[in-house]
Scaffold this active site. Sequence first.
Site, PDB file in Angstrom:
ATOM      1  N   ASN A   1       0.842  -1.189   0.000  1.00 29.56           N
ATOM      2  CA  ASN A   1       0.000   0.000   0.000  1.00 29.56           C
ATOM      3  C   ASN A   1       0.879   1.242   0.000  1.00 29.56           C
ATOM      4  O   ASN A   1       1.969   1.253   0.562  1.00 29.56           O
ATOM      5  CB  ASN A   1      -0.990  -0.001   1.165  1.00 29.56           C
ATOM      6  CG  ASN A   1      -0.368  -0.124   2.537  1.00 29.56           C
ATOM      7  OD1 ASN A   1       0.546  -0.902   2.755  1.00 29.56           O
ATOM      8  ND2 ASN A   1      -0.890   0.639   3.490  1.00 29.56           N
TER       9      ASN A   1
ATOM     10  N   GLU B   1       0.265   5.300   0.678  1.00 28.79           N
ATOM     11  CA  GLU B   1      -0.657   6.339   1.103  1.00 28.79           C
ATOM     12  C   GLU B   1      -0.229   7.701   0.572  1.00 28.79           C
ATOM     13  O   GLU B   1       0.872   7.861   0.044  1.00 28.79           O
ATOM     14  CB  GLU B   1      -0.745   6.370   2.637  1.00 28.79           C
ATOM     15  CG  GLU B   1      -1.314   5.091   3.202  1.00 28.79           C
ATOM     16  CD  GLU B   1      -1.392   5.070   4.716  1.00 28.79           C
ATOM     17  OE1 GLU B   1      -2.019   4.130   5.231  1.00 28.79           O
ATOM     18  OE2 GLU B   1      -0.812   5.959   5.383  1.00 28.79           O
TER      19      GLU B   1
ATOM     20  N   CYS C   1      -4.061   0.539  -2.568  1.00 28.41           N
ATOM     21  CA  CYS C   1      -3.890  -0.649  -1.740  1.00 28.41           C
ATOM     22  C   CYS C   1      -2.859  -1.598  -2.345  1.00 28.41           C
ATOM     23  O   CYS C   1      -2.582  -1.572  -3.549  1.00 28.41           O
ATOM     24  CB  CYS C   1      -5.217  -1.386  -1.606  1.00 28.41           C
ATOM     25  SG  CYS C   1      -6.525  -0.424  -0.829  1.00 28.41           S
TER      26      CYS C   1
ATOM     27  N   GLU D   1      -3.134  -4.798  -2.837  1.00 33.98           N
ATOM     28  CA  GLU D   1      -3.726  -5.744  -3.783  1.00 33.98           C
ATOM     29  C   GLU D   1      -3.790  -5.153  -5.187  1.00 33.98           C
ATOM     30  O   GLU D   1      -3.409  -5.801  -6.165  1.00 33.98           O
ATOM     31  CB  GLU D   1      -5.142  -6.133  -3.322  1.00 33.98           C
ATOM     32  CG  GLU D   1      -5.187  -6.797  -1.962  1.00 33.98           C
ATOM     33  CD  GLU D   1      -5.388  -5.830  -0.797  1.00 33.98           C
ATOM     34  OE1 GLU D   1      -6.034  -6.235   0.185  1.00 33.98           O
ATOM     35  OE2 GLU D   1      -4.895  -4.682  -0.858  1.00 33.98           O
TER      36      GLU D   1
ATOM     37  N   CYS E   1     -10.770  -3.106  -3.831  1.00 33.07           N
ATOM     38  CA  CYS E   1      -9.904  -4.206  -4.257  1.00 33.07           C
ATOM     39  C   CYS E   1     -10.721  -5.423  -4.678  1.00 33.07           C
ATOM     40  O   CYS E   1     -10.391  -6.093  -5.656  1.00 33.07           O
ATOM     41  CB  CYS E   1      -8.929  -4.572  -3.142  1.00 33.07           C
ATOM     42  SG  CYS E   1      -7.640  -3.327  -2.911  1.00 33.07           S
TER      43      CYS E   1
END
Length: 131
Positions: A42, A44, A53, A55, A90
């Site tokens: 991830n 940010e 994210c 994924e 996701c």
Amino acid sequence: MTKQELVSKAKAASQNAYAPYSHFRVGAALECGDGSVYTGCNVENAAYGLAICAERTAMVKAVSEGRRDFVRLGIYCADTEDFGMPCGQCRQFMAEFNLDMEVIIGRPDGETQTYLVRDLLPQAFTPADLP
């Protein structure tokens, strides 16, 4: 590759996470049909909506390299003792590629839970729903 090996790759990827706001580091490892694996973490942003994210990072990396045959996705959350479930965005992103993809979620004690995307996002909106 075993489930544990895939989650181990996700765990390693979680160490690269950029999570200065949530302090919730997540890693993902995506296995494709040819055995290739793409990892992600991830990332940010101070403008929270711009975060991505782990994924989706792994899936975007795979797509950018020409892969579309997603088989299994390992997920590991470094900063919780719980199973870190994928968010709704996701889940929708996974459904785009394979409703039968296995999603293996690992936690720090080594335990895993396995789901199919179709179970995580029942009645998913997919390309088949478009005219």
